[in-house]
Design an enzyme around this catalytic site. Structure first.
Site, PDB file in Angstrom:
ATOM      1  N   GLY A  84       0.920  -1.379  -0.143  1.00  0.00           N
ATOM      2  CA  GLY A  84      -0.160   0.041   0.075  1.00  0.00           C
ATOM      3  C   GLY A  84       0.860   1.283  -0.097  1.00  0.00           C
ATOM      4  N   ARG A  85       0.256   2.285   0.466  1.00  0.00           N
ATOM      5  CA  ARG A  85       1.238   3.622   0.583  1.00  0.00           C
ATOM      6  C   ARG A  85       2.465   3.190   1.389  1.00  0.00           C
ATOM      7  NH1 ARG A  85      -4.208   4.721   2.333  1.00  0.00           N
ATOM      8  NH2 ARG A  85      -5.087   6.647   1.308  1.00  0.00           N
ATOM      9  N   ILE A  86       2.695   2.940   2.463  1.00  0.00           N
ATOM     10  CA  ILE A  86       3.709   2.563   3.282  1.00  0.00           C
ATOM     11  C   ILE A  86       4.889   1.631   2.549  1.00  0.00           C
ATOM     12  CG2 ILE A  86       4.780   2.310   5.475  1.00  0.00           C
ATOM     13  CD1 ILE A  86       2.116   3.188   6.728  1.00  0.00           C
ATOM     14  N   THR A 138       6.133  -3.304  11.412  1.00  0.00           N
ATOM     15  CA  THR A 138       5.913  -1.731  11.752  1.00  0.00           C
ATOM     16  C   THR A 138       4.278  -1.765  11.465  1.00  0.00           C
ATOM     17  OG1 THR A 138       6.606  -0.807   9.598  1.00  0.00           O
ATOM     18  CG2 THR A 138       8.068  -0.605  11.442  1.00  0.00           C
ATOM     19  N   ARG A 165       1.108  -4.304  12.332  1.00  0.00           N
ATOM     20  CA  ARG A 165       0.371  -4.462  13.786  1.00  0.00           C
ATOM     21  C   ARG A 165       1.108  -5.977  14.288  1.00  0.00           C
ATOM     22  NH1 ARG A 165      -1.016   0.004  13.756  1.00  0.00           N
ATOM     23  NH2 ARG A 165      -2.986   0.970  13.839  1.00  0.00           N
ATOM     24  N   GLU A 176      -0.131  -4.632  23.756  1.00  0.00           N
ATOM     25  CA  GLU A 176       0.692  -3.154  23.803  1.00  0.00           C
ATOM     26  C   GLU A 176       0.056  -2.353  25.173  1.00  0.00           C
ATOM     27  OE1 GLU A 176       1.208  -0.968  20.296  1.00  0.00           O
ATOM     28  OE2 GLU A 176       1.972  -2.576  19.162  1.00  0.00           O
ATOM     29  N   HIS A 236       6.112   1.318  19.461  1.00  0.00           N
ATOM     30  CA  HIS A 236       5.120   1.813  18.560  1.00  0.00           C
ATOM     31  C   HIS A 236       5.202   3.260  18.109  1.00  0.00           C
ATOM     32  CE1 HIS A 236       0.631   0.457  16.906  1.00  0.00           C
ATOM     33  NE2 HIS A 236       1.402   1.572  16.063  1.00  0.00           N
TER      34      HIS A 236
HETATM   35  C1  DGY Z   1      -1.341   3.994  12.769  1.00  0.00           C
HETATM   36  O1  DGY Z   1      -1.331   5.155  12.416  1.00  0.00           O
HETATM   37  O2  DGY Z   1      -2.069   3.067  12.501  1.00  0.00           O
HETATM   38  C2  DGY Z   1       0.092   3.665  13.458  1.00  0.00           C
HETATM   39  O3  DGY Z   1       0.033   2.464  13.997  1.00  0.00           O
HETATM   40  C3  DGY Z   1       0.248   4.761  14.449  1.00  0.00           C
HETATM   41  O4  DGY Z   1       0.668   5.843  13.942  1.00  0.00           O
END
Ligand code: DGY
Length: 321
Positions: free
Chosen positions: A157-159, A237, A239, A268, A287
């Site tokens: 996706g974007r990230i 990074t 979930r 968490e 996180h």
């Molecule tokens: C999100 O935005 O979902 C991240 O896990 C926290 O910035």
């Protein structure tokens, strides 16, 4: 005219709160570092028209049922797995999130974790602080190369795309797996679509960048970790619950994989006695993927804008439901 009531679940900067206070009867949970207790949240939503929530608040069917006037839940996060979308849809409650503004920042942190785990950055920093450095040595704290290695992205996706752009600068070969093909990204990023088993078997670095849903729960478990190379590094990074943490601990302990960079966990906050934290081949962070001052401000502003637009009867920019 009576103002609509809004509940903001954390203390946010005045710059974000003041416009909300002008338009709405705005109530605030005054702590910045602690989540609002469930009882207080239920009490507040009972009379609220809108909630500006964090990913720490569980917005489930019970909560929605106890909020008869609620029109919008605006989450200050791109992820919304803390919200029961089906229950929100059934009650006509709008749900919003804050994508885009955090893409590059989260990609930076993903790459920082990848490099830190590969090159033992944290272990080496601890080593020197402990006074353990007695001599340069041929294989002292020797890590894994990143440049020209294979990066496997679980989610493009974007990230994921932003991580791929960074990887291009390191001359990496990029594989990805995803629910659907991204032909444009394949062309612009030279990313090669593959299956999860192939990606895990071929990648030197595996980055988890897929949302958490019932379908992605423990997507990476004991079997999948066995498919990975013993020299491979897993970076998460997204979930925590996309990875079976118990299986990951065993794989790292037994050196079935080489290392991990983790910004997210199944539960968490992580307690200091979490076994993963005892492993030298784990770089663990609390996180902080999107945690830069600029990005968190942008997320807070976007969440406030989404909330405002929804309550004023306009279309919020980032609406999930
Ligand atoms: C999100 O935005 O979902 C991240 O896990 C926290 O910035």
């Amino acid at each position: 005219m009576t103002k609509q009531r809004v509940f903001v679940t954390r203390k946010l900067p005045d710059e974000v709160l003041l416009p909300l206070r002008e338009l709405f009867d705005c109530r605030l949970y005054p702590e910045a570092d602690r989540p609002v207790p469930r009882e207080r949240l239920l009490e507040e939503v009972a009379t609220a028209d809108g909630v500006l929530s964090m990913l720490t608040e569980v917005i489930d069917a019970q909560l929605l049922a106890s909020a008869p006037s609620l029109k919008v839940v605006s989450n200050m996060a791109v992820g919304y797995d803390n919200i029961d979308l089906q229950a929100a849809r059934a009650r006509g409650v709008i749900v919003c999130n804050t994508p885009d503004v955090l893409t590059e920042t989260t990609a930076d942190l993903t790459f920082a974790l990848l490099l830190a785990a590969a090159r033992k950055v944290v272990e080496s920093a601890d080593f020197i602080r402990q006074g353990a450095w007695h001599s340069w040595a041929p294989f002292l704290l020797a890590g894994q190369d990143v440049h020209h290695k294979t990066l496997g992205l679980v989610g493009l996706g974007r990230i994921g795309s932003a991580v791929a752009r960074r990887a291009q600068g390191f001359g990496m070969r990029i594989l990805y797996t995803s629910r659907q093909r991204h032909e444009e990204a394949e062309a612009t990023l030279s990313a090669v679509y593959t299956t999860l088993p192939e990606l895990l078997a071929e990648s030197d670095f595996v980055c988890i960048l897929t949302p958490y849903t019932p379908q992605t729960h423990h997507l990476i478990g004991e079997r999948e970790l066995q498919w990975m190379k013993p020299s491979a590094v897993l970076v998460n990074t997204a979930r925590g619950s996309v990875v079976d943490e118990q299986a990951l601990y065993q794989a790292l302990r037994d050196r079935a994989i080489w290392g991990a960079g983790l910004d997210v966990f199944e539960r968490e906050p992580v307690s200091a006695d979490n076994p993963l934290l005892s492993l030298p081949n784990v770089v663990a962070l609390p996180h902080i993927g999107s945690a830069t001052v600029d990005t968190r401000m942008a997320m807070a502003r976007q969440a406030a804008d989404n909330l405002t637009e929804a309550l004023l009867g306009r279309s919020p920019r980032y609406r999930v439901v």
